[in-house]
Scaffold this active site. Structure first.
Site, mmCIF file in Angstrom:
data_model
loop_
_atom_site.group_PDB
_atom_site.id
_atom_site.type_symbol
_atom_site.label_atom_id
_atom_site.label_comp_id
_atom_site.label_asym_id
_atom_site.label_seq_id
_atom_site.Cartn_x
_atom_site.Cartn_y
_atom_site.Cartn_z
ATOM 1 N N ASP A 10 34.512 35.673 52.955
ATOM 2 C CA ASP A 10 35.111 36.968 53.290
ATOM 3 C C ASP A 10 36.411 36.698 54.042
ATOM 4 O OD1 ASP A 10 35.816 39.460 54.207
ATOM 5 O OD2 ASP A 10 33.993 39.751 55.392
ATOM 6 N N ILE A 11 37.508 37.152 53.496
ATOM 7 C CA ILE A 11 38.801 36.858 54.129
ATOM 8 C C ILE A 11 38.889 37.437 55.537
ATOM 9 C CG2 ILE A 11 40.036 38.871 53.192
ATOM 10 C CD1 ILE A 11 42.400 36.838 52.717
ATOM 11 N N ASP A 34 41.515 45.008 51.447
ATOM 12 C CA ASP A 34 42.089 46.007 52.362
ATOM 13 C C ASP A 34 40.987 46.679 53.186
ATOM 14 O OD1 ASP A 34 44.214 47.424 53.382
ATOM 15 O OD2 ASP A 34 44.508 48.700 51.621
ATOM 16 N N SER A 122 46.187 41.209 43.683
ATOM 17 C CA SER A 122 46.222 41.929 42.392
ATOM 18 C C SER A 122 45.053 41.620 41.457
ATOM 19 C CB SER A 122 47.534 41.690 41.621
ATOM 20 O OG SER A 122 48.614 42.361 42.237
ATOM 21 N N GLY A 124 41.879 42.127 41.755
ATOM 22 C CA GLY A 124 40.725 43.008 41.836
ATOM 23 C C GLY A 124 41.044 44.364 41.235
ATOM 24 N N TYR A 126 43.678 45.945 41.017
ATOM 25 C CA TYR A 126 44.945 46.020 40.283
ATOM 26 C C TYR A 126 44.930 45.276 38.950
ATOM 27 C CZ TYR A 126 47.285 48.511 44.136
ATOM 28 O OH TYR A 126 47.666 49.439 45.071
HETATM 29 N N1 AR6 Z 1 37.367 38.635 50.934
HETATM 30 C C1 AR6 Z 1 37.967 37.900 49.971
HETATM 31 N N2 AR6 Z 1 38.224 38.353 48.734
HETATM 32 C C2 AR6 Z 1 37.848 39.616 48.455
HETATM 33 C C3 AR6 Z 1 37.220 40.466 49.402
HETATM 34 C C4 AR6 Z 1 36.978 39.921 50.695
HETATM 35 N N3 AR6 Z 1 36.399 40.632 51.669
HETATM 36 N N4 AR6 Z 1 37.001 41.676 48.815
HETATM 37 C C5 AR6 Z 1 37.460 41.592 47.549
HETATM 38 N N5 AR6 Z 1 37.958 40.347 47.313
HETATM 39 P P1 AR6 Z 1 41.443 43.728 45.696
HETATM 40 P P2 AR6 Z 1 44.121 44.153 44.510
HETATM 41 C C6 AR6 Z 1 38.594 39.795 46.118
HETATM 42 O O1 AR6 Z 1 40.907 44.822 44.854
HETATM 43 O O2 AR6 Z 1 43.652 43.820 43.141
HETATM 44 C C7 AR6 Z 1 42.617 48.231 47.507
HETATM 45 O O3 AR6 Z 1 41.948 49.450 47.395
HETATM 46 C C8 AR6 Z 1 38.413 40.541 44.815
HETATM 47 O O4 AR6 Z 1 37.176 40.161 44.194
HETATM 48 O O5 AR6 Z 1 41.067 43.692 47.147
HETATM 49 O O6 AR6 Z 1 45.438 43.589 44.987
HETATM 50 C C9 AR6 Z 1 44.016 48.376 48.099
HETATM 51 O O7 AR6 Z 1 44.093 49.445 49.012
HETATM 52 C C10 AR6 Z 1 39.624 40.090 44.023
HETATM 53 O O8 AR6 Z 1 39.404 38.791 43.447
HETATM 54 O O9 AR6 Z 1 43.068 43.709 45.673
HETATM 55 C C11 AR6 Z 1 44.859 48.597 46.879
HETATM 56 O O10 AR6 Z 1 44.869 49.955 46.488
HETATM 57 C C12 AR6 Z 1 40.716 39.947 45.092
HETATM 58 O O11 AR6 Z 1 40.008 39.828 46.336
HETATM 59 C C13 AR6 Z 1 44.179 47.789 45.803
HETATM 60 O O12 AR6 Z 1 42.814 47.697 46.196
HETATM 61 C C14 AR6 Z 1 41.689 41.118 45.194
HETATM 62 O O13 AR6 Z 1 41.011 42.350 44.999
HETATM 63 C C15 AR6 Z 1 44.728 46.386 45.709
HETATM 64 O O14 AR6 Z 1 44.149 45.740 44.599
#
Ligand code: AR6
Length: 174
Positions: A10-11, A34, A122, A124, A126
């Site tokens: 978990d980041i 986020d 991006s 997840g 996105y």
């Molecule tokens: N720790 C590490 N990695 C994670 C965690 C965590 N706690 N949670 C998810 N991931 P995303 P994006 C992974 O959707 O695609 C938000 O609503 C996830 O599995 O967090 O840039 C924002 O407000 C994936 O591999 O980011 C924006 O609206 C990666 O982190 C939008 O999502 C990124 O997933 C941004 O989307």
């Protein structure tokens, strides 16, 4: 010289100088990375984001840009918010994804952060394809000059950790 490390986890739980957030332009929170960062860091992060919106960033943070705030209760000094591009097959937006990492490193230099935790921006909500997201993330961090000593990619699951491991091997063995 930056050392790239890859960990699963978990980041929001990382103890580093700065945690990079996969934010949205509004900076007002969301899901995924986020959501985890705001939930663990508490209301001080959102308050700082609101102040940015009221001051320097009335239109929000542009895609590919980065900005630092407090990290609130996180085990980090700063959060560096960056906004990844939404993936689309109709347009090559990879320069914007590279920019997220390059600008995050530049902001880290500005605030004196030497150790960073980074997500797969991006990849997840996105919709960016995982292998390409990993290649761009790893190569940009390795080739962007900065004073950051550790760039720790924190991947949520084992599949993503494996994909980043392959990307790092490709980037360092050619
Ligand atoms: N720790 C590490 N990695 C994670 C965690 C965590 N706690 N949670 C998810 N991931 P995303 P994006 C992974 O959707 O695609 C938000 O609503 C996830 O599995 O967090 O840039 C924002 O407000 C994936 O591999 O980011 C924006 O609206 C990666 O982190 C939008 O999502 C990124 O997933 C941004 O989307």
């Amino acid at each position: 010289m930056v050392t790239v490390r890859l960990v699963q986890g978990d980041i929001a739980a990382q103890a580093v100088d700065a945690i990079v957030n996969a934010a949205k332009s509004s900076l007002l929170g969301g899901g995924g990375v986020d959501g985890a960062i705001h939930a663990a860091g508490g209301p001080a992060i959102l308050a700082a984001c609101r102040r940015l919106r009221a001051g320097a960033l009335p239109g929000g943070l542009p895609v590919g840009e980065a900005v630092a705030t407090t990290a609130g209760r996180l085990a980090a000094k700063h959060v560096i918010h960056t906004v990844g591009p939404v993936h689309t097959p109709h347009e090559d937006r990879s320069h914007l994804l590279r920019s997220c990492y390059a600008r995050s490193l530049a902001v880290a230099d500005e605030i004196g952060a030497r150790t960073l935790a980074l997500p797969a921006v991006s990849a997840g909500a996105y919709g960016w394809p995982a292998r390409d997201a990993a290649d761009i993330a790893v190569t940009t961090v390795l080739t962007t000059p900065s004073s950051v000593t550790e760039a720790r990619f924190v991947l949520f699951d084992q599949a993503m950790l494996r994909i980043f491991t392959e990307a790092l091997e490709n980037a360092t063995t050619g």
